[in-house]
Design a protein around this motif. Structure first.
Motif, PDB file in Angstrom:
ATOM      1  N   ASP A  56      62.516 -17.866  35.565  1.00  0.00           N
ATOM      2  CA  ASP A  56      61.357 -17.466  35.763  1.00  0.00           C
ATOM      3  C   ASP A  56      60.719 -18.034  34.646  1.00  0.00           C
ATOM      4  O   ASP A  56      60.626 -17.484  33.513  1.00  0.00           O
ATOM      5  N   SER A  57      59.893 -18.942  34.887  1.00  0.00           N
ATOM      6  CA  SER A  57      59.124 -19.883  33.615  1.00  0.00           C
ATOM      7  C   SER A  57      58.226 -18.902  32.805  1.00  0.00           C
ATOM      8  O   SER A  57      58.054 -19.236  31.624  1.00  0.00           O
ATOM      9  N   ALA A  58      57.484 -18.029  33.461  1.00  0.00           N
ATOM     10  CA  ALA A  58      56.766 -17.205  32.654  1.00  0.00           C
ATOM     11  C   ALA A  58      57.519 -16.357  31.623  1.00  0.00           C
ATOM     12  O   ALA A  58      57.123 -16.242  30.449  1.00  0.00           O
ATOM     13  N   HIS A  59      58.579 -15.895  32.102  1.00  0.00           N
ATOM     14  CA  HIS A  59      59.502 -14.927  31.229  1.00  0.00           C
ATOM     15  C   HIS A  59      59.968 -16.021  30.260  1.00  0.00           C
ATOM     16  O   HIS A  59      60.057 -15.346  28.827  1.00  0.00           O
ATOM     17  N   TRP A  60      60.308 -17.192  30.345  1.00  0.00           N
ATOM     18  CA  TRP A  60      60.787 -17.943  29.076  1.00  0.00           C
ATOM     19  C   TRP A  60      59.645 -18.583  28.288  1.00  0.00           C
ATOM     20  O   TRP A  60      60.086 -19.152  27.143  1.00  0.00           O
ATOM     21  N   ARG A  61      58.672 -18.196  28.219  1.00  0.00           N
ATOM     22  CA  ARG A  61      57.353 -18.623  27.374  1.00  0.00           C
ATOM     23  C   ARG A  61      57.827 -18.012  25.983  1.00  0.00           C
ATOM     24  O   ARG A  61      57.313 -18.526  24.810  1.00  0.00           O
ATOM     25  N   CYS A  62      58.647 -16.891  25.876  1.00  0.00           N
ATOM     26  CA  CYS A  62      59.104 -16.197  24.547  1.00  0.00           C
ATOM     27  C   CYS A  62      59.772 -17.333  23.905  1.00  0.00           C
ATOM     28  O   CYS A  62      60.165 -17.134  22.757  1.00  0.00           O
ATOM     29  N   LEU A  63      60.358 -18.337  24.515  1.00  0.00           N
ATOM     30  CA  LEU A  63      61.356 -19.347  23.790  1.00  0.00           C
ATOM     31  C   LEU A  63      59.964 -19.920  22.589  1.00  0.00           C
ATOM     32  O   LEU A  63      60.762 -20.522  21.657  1.00  0.00           O
ATOM     33  N   GLY A  64      59.060 -20.041  22.644  1.00  0.00           N
ATOM     34  CA  GLY A  64      58.135 -20.434  21.791  1.00  0.00           C
ATOM     35  C   GLY A  64      58.367 -19.708  20.249  1.00  0.00           C
ATOM     36  O   GLY A  64      58.186 -20.100  19.251  1.00  0.00           O
ATOM     37  N   ASP A  65      58.656 -18.612  20.397  1.00  0.00           N
ATOM     38  CA  ASP A  65      59.192 -17.732  19.047  1.00  0.00           C
ATOM     39  C   ASP A  65      60.707 -18.010  18.964  1.00  0.00           C
ATOM     40  O   ASP A  65      61.063 -18.174  17.808  1.00  0.00           O
ATOM     41  N   SER A  66      61.497 -17.549  19.824  1.00  0.00           N
ATOM     42  CA  SER A  66      62.983 -17.650  19.420  1.00  0.00           C
ATOM     43  C   SER A  66      63.482 -18.930  19.120  1.00  0.00           C
ATOM     44  O   SER A  66      64.536 -19.237  18.523  1.00  0.00           O
ATOM     45  N   MET A  67      62.837 -20.067  19.545  1.00  0.00           N
ATOM     46  CA  MET A  67      63.334 -21.254  19.119  1.00  0.00           C
ATOM     47  C   MET A  67      63.413 -21.582  17.767  1.00  0.00           C
ATOM     48  O   MET A  67      64.134 -22.416  17.305  1.00  0.00           O
ATOM     49  N   TRP A  68      62.759 -20.764  16.879  1.00  0.00           N
ATOM     50  CA  TRP A  68      62.640 -21.045  15.428  1.00  0.00           C
ATOM     51  C   TRP A  68      63.595 -19.995  14.794  1.00  0.00           C
ATOM     52  O   TRP A  68      63.626 -20.044  13.586  1.00  0.00           O
ATOM     53  N   SER A  69      64.625 -19.448  15.504  1.00  0.00           N
ATOM     54  CA  SER A  69      65.625 -18.406  14.933  1.00  0.00           C
ATOM     55  C   SER A  69      66.520 -19.295  13.961  1.00  0.00           C
ATOM     56  O   SER A  69      66.648 -20.635  14.247  1.00  0.00           O
ATOM     57  N   PRO A  70      66.468 -18.612  13.012  1.00  0.00           N
ATOM     58  CA  PRO A  70      67.786 -19.304  12.001  1.00  0.00           C
ATOM     59  C   PRO A  70      69.285 -19.490  12.667  1.00  0.00           C
ATOM     60  O   PRO A  70      69.983 -19.915  11.990  1.00  0.00           O
ATOM     61  N   VAL A  71      69.415 -18.597  13.596  1.00  0.00           N
ATOM     62  CA  VAL A  71      70.717 -18.588  14.312  1.00  0.00           C
ATOM     63  C   VAL A  71      70.919 -19.968  15.203  1.00  0.00           C
ATOM     64  O   VAL A  71      70.241 -20.167  16.215  1.00  0.00           O
ATOM     65  N   PRO A  72      71.899 -20.588  14.761  1.00  0.00           N
ATOM     66  CA  PRO A  72      72.183 -22.138  15.333  1.00  0.00           C
ATOM     67  C   PRO A  72      72.447 -21.951  17.021  1.00  0.00           C
ATOM     68  O   PRO A  72      71.878 -22.387  17.815  1.00  0.00           O
ATOM     69  N   ALA A  73      73.021 -20.785  17.600  1.00  0.00           N
ATOM     70  CA  ALA A  73      73.464 -20.379  18.845  1.00  0.00           C
ATOM     71  C   ALA A  73      72.227 -20.177  19.561  1.00  0.00           C
ATOM     72  O   ALA A  73      72.081 -20.590  20.592  1.00  0.00           O
ATOM     73  N   VAL A  74      71.348 -19.428  18.963  1.00  0.00           N
ATOM     74  CA  VAL A  74      69.905 -19.187  19.630  1.00  0.00           C
ATOM     75  C   VAL A  74      69.208 -20.337  19.945  1.00  0.00           C
ATOM     76  O   VAL A  74      68.390 -20.683  20.812  1.00  0.00           O
ATOM     77  N   GLN A  75      68.946 -21.327  18.680  1.00  0.00           N
ATOM     78  CA  GLN A  75      68.582 -22.468  18.673  1.00  0.00           C
ATOM     79  C   GLN A  75      69.050 -23.461  19.916  1.00  0.00           C
ATOM     80  O   GLN A  75      68.426 -23.996  20.745  1.00  0.00           O
ATOM     81  N   VAL A  76      70.261 -23.391  19.974  1.00  0.00           N
ATOM     82  CA  VAL A  76      70.774 -24.324  21.293  1.00  0.00           C
ATOM     83  C   VAL A  76      70.502 -23.767  22.471  1.00  0.00           C
ATOM     84  O   VAL A  76      70.343 -24.497  23.386  1.00  0.00           O
ATOM     85  N   GLN A  77      70.721 -22.485  22.862  1.00  0.00           N
ATOM     86  CA  GLN A  77      70.409 -21.916  23.987  1.00  0.00           C
ATOM     87  C   GLN A  77      68.872 -21.927  24.358  1.00  0.00           C
ATOM     88  O   GLN A  77      68.563 -22.455  25.416  1.00  0.00           O
ATOM     89  N   ALA A  78      68.002 -21.925  23.309  1.00  0.00           N
ATOM     90  CA  ALA A  78      66.663 -22.222  23.551  1.00  0.00           C
ATOM     91  C   ALA A  78      66.297 -23.722  23.870  1.00  0.00           C
ATOM     92  O   ALA A  78      65.656 -23.878  24.993  1.00  0.00           O
TER      93      ALA A  78
END
Length: 189
Positions: A56-78
Motif C-alpha cells: 500500500d504505497s500510501a502506508h509506506w510514505r512513513c519511510l520518509g522518516d524511518s529511512m533516517w534510522s541509525p539502525v542498519p537493518a531499518v535502513q536496509v529494509q527502507a
C-alpha cells in the motif's frame, strides 16, 4: 536481538511506520552472514512485507522518516521498500536522497533482486513500459465512470502515477484525477 531488546530500542513502536499495535520481530531476508538483522514491525507492515497483502504505497510514505534510522537493518529494509515502490514519484525522490554505506547498499541490493521479479510493469498500447511521471496521450475517447467527463482522444496526461494493477495508471484529466487503462494510452514523453 530478542523482542524485549527490540522493544527498548524502538520505544515500543514499529521501526518502519511508528505504529504500536501487533508488534513482532521481523528478520530481514537475504541477510546471510549479518549480525543484527531483526527489526520490530507492526501487523500491517508485516502482512505487506511477507506478501500477505500487496504494498500500500500510501502506508509506506512513513519511510520518509524511518529511512533516517541509525539502525542498519531499518535502513536496509527502507531502501528495499523504496526500491519496490520506485514507480511512485515520492518513493523515487526518497530513494535518491537515501545514502547507504557500501556494505549496507550491498546487503540491501542482495534482497532487491528478488523483489524486482515481483515488480508490476505497466505498458502502453504499443508495449512500451510506462514509468511514474511520464506523459501519455489518450488514443481513444474514454467515458469516465461515475462522472459525465469524457477523456477525449489526443488528450495529454502529464505526470502519471502507477498502480499495483499492471493494466491501470492514474492521471489528471480535466482537473480530475482518474484511473485510465494503460492499453488506451501511448507514451509521448
Amino acid at each position: 536481538m530478542n523482542e524485549q531488546q527490540l522493544r527498548q530500542r524502538s520505544g515500543d513502536q514499529c521501526e518502519l511506520c511508528g505504529d504500536g499495535s501487533e508488534l513482532g520481530v521481523y528478520s530481514i531476508p537475504h541477510s546471510e552472514g549479518r549480525g543484527d538483522t531483526d527489526i520490530l514491525v507492526c501487523g500491517r507492515c508485516r502482512a505487506q512485507l511477507e506478501g500477505g497483502q500487496p504494498l500500500d504505497s500510501a502506508h509506506w510514505r512513513c519511510l520518509g522518516d524511518s529511512m533516517w534510522s541509525p539502525v542498519p537493518a531499518v535502513q536496509v529494509q527502507a531502501w528495499r521498500l523504496l526500491k519496490r515502490l520506485s514507480g511512485e514519484t515520492w518513493a523515487q525522490d526518497l530513494l535518491d536522497m537515501l545514502y547507504l554505506e557500501d556494505d549496507l547498499r550491498q546487503w540491501a541490493e542482495a534482497g532487491a533482486t528478488v523483489a524486482e521479479e515481483e515488480r508490476v510493469v505497466q505498458r502502453d498500447c504499443n508495449g512500451v513500459e510506462l514509468c511514474a511521471g511520464d506523459t501519455v496521450t489518450i488514443v481513444k475517447d474514454l467515458d469516465v465512470k461515475g462522472t459525465s467527463i469524457v477523456a477525449k482522444r489526443g488528450t495529454a496526461v502529464r505526470g502519471i502515477s502507477l498502480t499495483d494493477n499492471p493494466e491501470q495508471i492514474e492521471g489528471r484529466v480535466n482537473g480530475q484525477r482518474i484511473v485510465i487503462l494503460s492499453r488506451f494510452v501511448k507514451k509521448t514523453g
